[in-house]
Scaffold this motif. Structure first.
Motif, PDB file in Angstrom:
ATOM      1  N   LYS A 270      40.426  26.716  29.433  1.00 51.44           N
ATOM      2  CA  LYS A 270      40.717  26.467  28.024  1.00 51.44           C
ATOM      3  C   LYS A 270      39.530  25.775  27.353  1.00 51.44           C
ATOM      4  O   LYS A 270      39.073  26.196  26.281  1.00 51.44           O
ATOM      5  CB  LYS A 270      41.981  25.606  27.947  1.00 51.44           C
ATOM      6  CG  LYS A 270      42.650  25.551  26.601  1.00 51.44           C
ATOM      7  CD  LYS A 270      42.191  24.395  25.785  1.00 51.44           C
ATOM      8  CE  LYS A 270      42.960  24.307  24.470  1.00 51.44           C
ATOM      9  NZ  LYS A 270      42.351  23.354  23.551  1.00 51.44           N
TER      10      LYS A 270
ATOM     11  N   GLU B  25      36.745  26.991  24.337  1.00 48.64           N
ATOM     12  CA  GLU B  25      36.325  26.263  23.128  1.00 48.64           C
ATOM     13  C   GLU B  25      34.800  26.253  23.041  1.00 48.64           C
ATOM     14  O   GLU B  25      34.226  26.414  21.966  1.00 48.64           O
ATOM     15  CB  GLU B  25      36.885  24.835  23.107  1.00 48.64           C
ATOM     16  CG  GLU B  25      38.400  24.714  23.301  1.00 48.64           C
ATOM     17  CD  GLU B  25      39.245  25.426  22.242  1.00 48.64           C
ATOM     18  OE1 GLU B  25      38.678  26.095  21.363  1.00 48.64           O
ATOM     19  OE2 GLU B  25      40.483  25.328  22.313  1.00 48.64           O
TER      20      GLU B  25
ATOM     21  N   HIS C 160      33.853  29.495  21.753  1.00 53.38           N
ATOM     22  CA  HIS C 160      34.095  29.587  20.311  1.00 53.38           C
ATOM     23  C   HIS C 160      32.947  28.943  19.544  1.00 53.38           C
ATOM     24  O   HIS C 160      32.467  29.491  18.548  1.00 53.38           O
ATOM     25  CB  HIS C 160      35.417  28.907  19.927  1.00 53.38           C
ATOM     26  CG  HIS C 160      36.606  29.525  20.599  1.00 53.38           C
ATOM     27  ND1 HIS C 160      37.850  28.979  20.572  1.00 53.38           N
ATOM     28  CD2 HIS C 160      36.711  30.662  21.337  1.00 53.38           C
ATOM     29  CE1 HIS C 160      38.690  29.747  21.258  1.00 53.38           C
ATOM     30  NE2 HIS C 160      38.011  30.774  21.734  1.00 53.38           N
TER      31      HIS C 160
ATOM     32  N   ASP D 291      45.730  23.061  18.758  1.00 52.00           N
ATOM     33  CA  ASP D 291      45.421  24.491  18.793  1.00 52.00           C
ATOM     34  C   ASP D 291      46.395  25.264  17.918  1.00 52.00           C
ATOM     35  O   ASP D 291      46.027  26.258  17.285  1.00 52.00           O
ATOM     36  CB  ASP D 291      45.436  25.023  20.226  1.00 52.00           C
ATOM     37  CG  ASP D 291      44.208  24.593  21.003  1.00 52.00           C
ATOM     38  OD1 ASP D 291      44.253  23.498  21.585  1.00 52.00           O
ATOM     39  OD2 ASP D 291      43.202  25.324  20.995  1.00 52.00           O
TER      40      ASP D 291
ATOM     41  N   GLU E 182      42.415  32.337  21.683  1.00 55.22           N
ATOM     42  CA  GLU E 182      43.274  31.184  21.393  1.00 55.22           C
ATOM     43  C   GLU E 182      44.708  31.394  21.858  1.00 55.22           C
ATOM     44  O   GLU E 182      45.452  30.442  22.015  1.00 55.22           O
ATOM     45  CB  GLU E 182      43.304  30.905  19.883  1.00 55.22           C
ATOM     46  CG  GLU E 182      42.081  30.212  19.329  1.00 55.22           C
ATOM     47  CD  GLU E 182      41.951  28.760  19.770  1.00 55.22           C
ATOM     48  OE1 GLU E 182      42.922  28.203  20.306  1.00 55.22           O
ATOM     49  OE2 GLU E 182      40.864  28.205  19.595  1.00 55.22           O
TER      50      GLU E 182
ATOM     51  N   HIS F 223      46.020  29.187  24.438  1.00 59.95           N
ATOM     52  CA  HIS F 223      45.805  27.740  24.335  1.00 59.95           C
ATOM     53  C   HIS F 223      47.067  26.980  23.945  1.00 59.95           C
ATOM     54  O   HIS F 223      47.412  25.967  24.535  1.00 59.95           O
ATOM     55  CB  HIS F 223      44.696  27.441  23.328  1.00 59.95           C
ATOM     56  CG  HIS F 223      43.360  27.932  23.772  1.00 59.95           C
ATOM     57  ND1 HIS F 223      42.211  27.727  23.068  1.00 59.95           N
ATOM     58  CD2 HIS F 223      42.989  28.626  24.874  1.00 59.95           C
ATOM     59  CE1 HIS F 223      41.188  28.270  23.699  1.00 59.95           C
ATOM     60  NE2 HIS F 223      41.643  28.839  24.795  1.00 59.95           N
TER      61      HIS F 223
HETATM   62 FE   LIG Z   1      41.706  26.527  21.306  1.00 53.62          FE
END
Ligand SMILES: [Fe+2]
Ligand SMILES: [Fe+2]
Lengths: 332, 250, 94
Positions: A89, A93, A96, A147, A176, A179
């Motif tokens: 997870k 991020e 991202h 999230d 996502e 998440h």
């Molecule tokens: Fe996230």
């Protein structure tokens, strides 16, 4: 993670509006109004470029700084499964942040410039990450609430007008999707455990609820850039609309978990078909935006340290490649 | 034989677990975002391997302990990992030096275990060997770039490697039990693997314009539970929640 | 002058038989690490079976200002499309 309109001074009000060619501007506005995508080499007004660069880079910074509060518990994850989930997870991020920096770079600012702006305190990131993670349930609360709020913000951005941003958001939203579920799953499991564990979950909820609501940004009547951003499809719904949506979706989930929402004013409003909720402490919000959040200093210190201590690595690899390239050139 | 197999599986699983735990410490702090993602991928592979090996260890022991019980409810002296993997991360050069030596070793080991007489070990090894081939290549790339990068990176890589050389014997250590398993075709004969690993290490060091020093005094004991000072601290952090909350559900 | 590692564009083949498609970009010091970074970033969920990386600076792109002259002339060549031709129903499958 998404962040919205934190840095007012850099917006349209303070910066002098560039004098744009009215014909180009009209054509641009027409394209955007027509739901066309703007691509990096297309003409765009300076204010659009500036606003987008600020928004995407803030978003990227939030993803990267957001790795820290969860990373705080990674080495203490209580089972192998939870450790793997949390690491995957947090890694997402980081990804991202990477996608978003790349999207912002297409507007003409280098990643290094953006990172230096963050480290110099000139760029903002989401206020939520300046709160500490104090017990393991915080990891669940972040996934579920933080999230969850981020997803609500991000889904409409998949259709934002700037192509590279929209494409990055498509990828982000796809990733996502696990998440929030893993966070809620973590909390469900803890609620089936000991009384101490249930108390941890409630404690996490008490601390993360209000900061999560603040993630949607200032109220609409105090959000001067909103109209322009919505016209440009940099933003698709207002802060208050999204916040209401979040509350409506989250309250039943809290009930299902068996925990209390820390808001005595929270009440279903039959007439509106929405939950009414209490007043948000905007003084706290603006203090955190100013960088006065409980662990803001620690977060920035950690980011600067990682970057500064990595400098010799980045230089070494660049130097190695420069030598290889020279060798290749000599051999050619 | 079951206890020997149990001990052997702990050695395999604990190596992956402890190194995975160390790599978790990097998360969010690497030199670039891209490198951060790479390190997380290594850690995820290692945690996955640990889950499989320790899960199987629990089955072999058949005392009701699963992978989590073994990971979170043993004390340092019951861990069977090599000393190398429990060493602190230090800087990126030290982390990559440790990774390079360990992954080179683990690659040779798993490659051999793919044909273990124990079907379950062979199965886990077949999955893990692909992961570890990537780890070894990635770490080698970094050893070369840092070793032959700038004066600073070279100095740091030499120092990082210097921290590791004293643990080589420990990495390859075998006791009678493991030799018996090797004779039965279940375990790998690590002594036979060592020249292979050494050859690979020397080849990469040459590319990095570095050389392998004569080995210093060797510190051993990891495989029998005599660890460095670092392990119990690592475990104190890793195990804190399950230990502090008996009967909890995670 | 930026000290960033150069930017590379990443192309991923999702499955055998498909073309490589642009997935995104990474920063990397050299081609080998660019491939590794691409793998560690863009194929974590079984998104691909093959990767290409190319330095972003090496990509030659058409000028959006010339989009009119480059792409609009094709619009009038409707006879290039099968639907342009109205055949009697008796002619099946052509
Ligand atoms: Fe996230
Ligand atoms: Fe994210």
């Amino acid at each position: 993670m998404y962040t919205t309109e934190l840095d007012k001074t850099a917006g349209s009000a303070a910066a002098p509006a560039a004098v744009e060619d009215p014909a180009l501007l009209a054509a641009f506005e027409a394209r955007v109004a027509n739901d066309e995508f703007i691509e990096p080499k297309d003409w765009m007004p300076e204010a659009y470029r500036r606003t987008l660069t600020r928004q995407i880079s803030q978003h990227a910074h939030s993803e990267i700084v957001g790795m820290l509060p969860e990373g705080n518990w990674l080495t203490r994850a209580p089972s192998l499964k939870r450790k793997a989930i949390l690491l995957a997870k947090i890694q997402d991020e980081g990804g991202h942040g990477l996608y978003l920096y790349c999207a912002a770079e297409t507007l003409g600012t280098s990643r290094e410039q953006m990172i230096e702006a963050l480290h110099a305190g000139k760029a903002k990131y989401s206020t939520i990450f300046n709160y500490p993670t104090l017990n393991w349930a915080d990891i669940g609360a972040i996934g579920w609430l933080v999230d969850g709020a981020a997803i609500m913000n991000q889904v409409p951005l998949q259709r934002t007008s700037y192509g590279p941003y929209a494409r990055a958001m498509v990828r982000v939203c796809k990733e996502e999707s696990f998440h929030q579920r893993q966070g809620y799953d973590l909390l469900l499991e803890m609620m089936k455990g000991t009384p101490e564990q249930r108390a941890m979950v409630q404690d996490a909820m008490n601390r993360w609820w209000w900061p999560s609501l603040m993630m949607f940004g200032p109220p609409d009547d105090n959000s001067p850039n909103s109209a322009q951003s919505i016209r440009w499809r940099i933003k698709r719904e207002t802060n208050d609309e999204l916040r209401q949506k979040f509350v409506d979706a989250t309250v039943p989930q809290a009930e299902l978990l068996g925990i209390t929402v820390p808001d005595p004013d929270l009440q279903w409003n039959e007439e509106r078909g929405h939950y009414d909720f209490g007043a948000i402490d905007w003084n706290e919000f603006y203090a955190v935006v100013r960088g006065e959040g409980p662990v803001a200093r620690e977060r920035m210190k950690a980011r600067r340290a990682a970057w500064d201590e990595g400098a010799w690595v980045r230089e070494a690899a660049a130097a190695w490649e420069a030598r290889q390239a020279a060798r290749r050139a000599a051999a050619a | 034989m079951n206890d020997l197999l149990f001990q052997y599986l702990l050695r395999l699983g604990d190596d992956s677990l402890i190194l995975g735990q160390r790599l978790c410490e990097w998360c969010g702090h690497a030199p670039t975002i891209e490198v951060d993602l790479s390190l997380s991928n290594l850690a995820l592979d290692l945690i996955g391997q640990a889950t499989l090996f320790l899960g199987y260890a629990g089955e072999v022991e058949s005392g009701g302990r699963d992978a989590d019980a073994l990971a979170f409810h043993r004390d340092a002296e019951d861990f069977r990992n090599c000393l190398l993997v429990e060493q602190p991360n230090g800087d990126f050069a030290r982390t990559m030096a440790r990774q390079f030596l360990f992954s080179s070793y683990q690659l040779a080991l798993l490659d051999r275990l793919c044909s273990s007489a124990d079907g379950r070990i062979a199965e886990i090894a077949a999955k893990a060997v692909k992961e570890v081939r990537y780890h070894a290549d990635l770490a080698a790339d970094w050893v070369v770039r840092l070793g032959d990068g700038t004066a600073e990176s070279r100095g740091r890589m030499i120092e990082g490697l210097d921290d590791c050389w004293r643990f080589l014997d420990d990495l390859f250590a075998m006791d009678d039990g493991e030799r018996a398993l090797a004779a039965a075709g279940i375990a790998a004969d690590k002594a036979a693997l060592r020249p292979l690993v050494q050859g690979r290490v020397e080849q990469v060091l040459r590319q990095a314009t570095l050389s392998m020093p004569g080995l210093p005094w060797q510190v051993t004991g990891g495989r029998t539970g005599r660890h460095s000072e670092h392990l119990s601290r690592l475990l104190a952090e890793m195990q804190v929640l399950p230990r502090a909350h008996p009967g909890a559900r995670w | 002058m930026s000290k960033d590692w150069p930017l590379w564009e990443v192309f991923v083949r999702a499955r055998g038989g498909l073309e490589h498609r642009h997935a995104g970009s990474v920063h990397a010091p050299d081609a080998e690490l660019a491939l590794r970074h691409a793998r560690d970033t863009y194929t974590r969920r079984m998104e691909g079976v093959s990767l290409w990386v190319v330095r972003s600076a090496d990509i030659v792109a058409s000028d959006p200002d010339q989009a009119g002259e480059l792409f609009e002339p094709a619009a009038s060549k409707v006879y290039r499309h099968p639907t342009f031709y109205d055949l009697p129903d008796a002619v099946k499958h052509m």
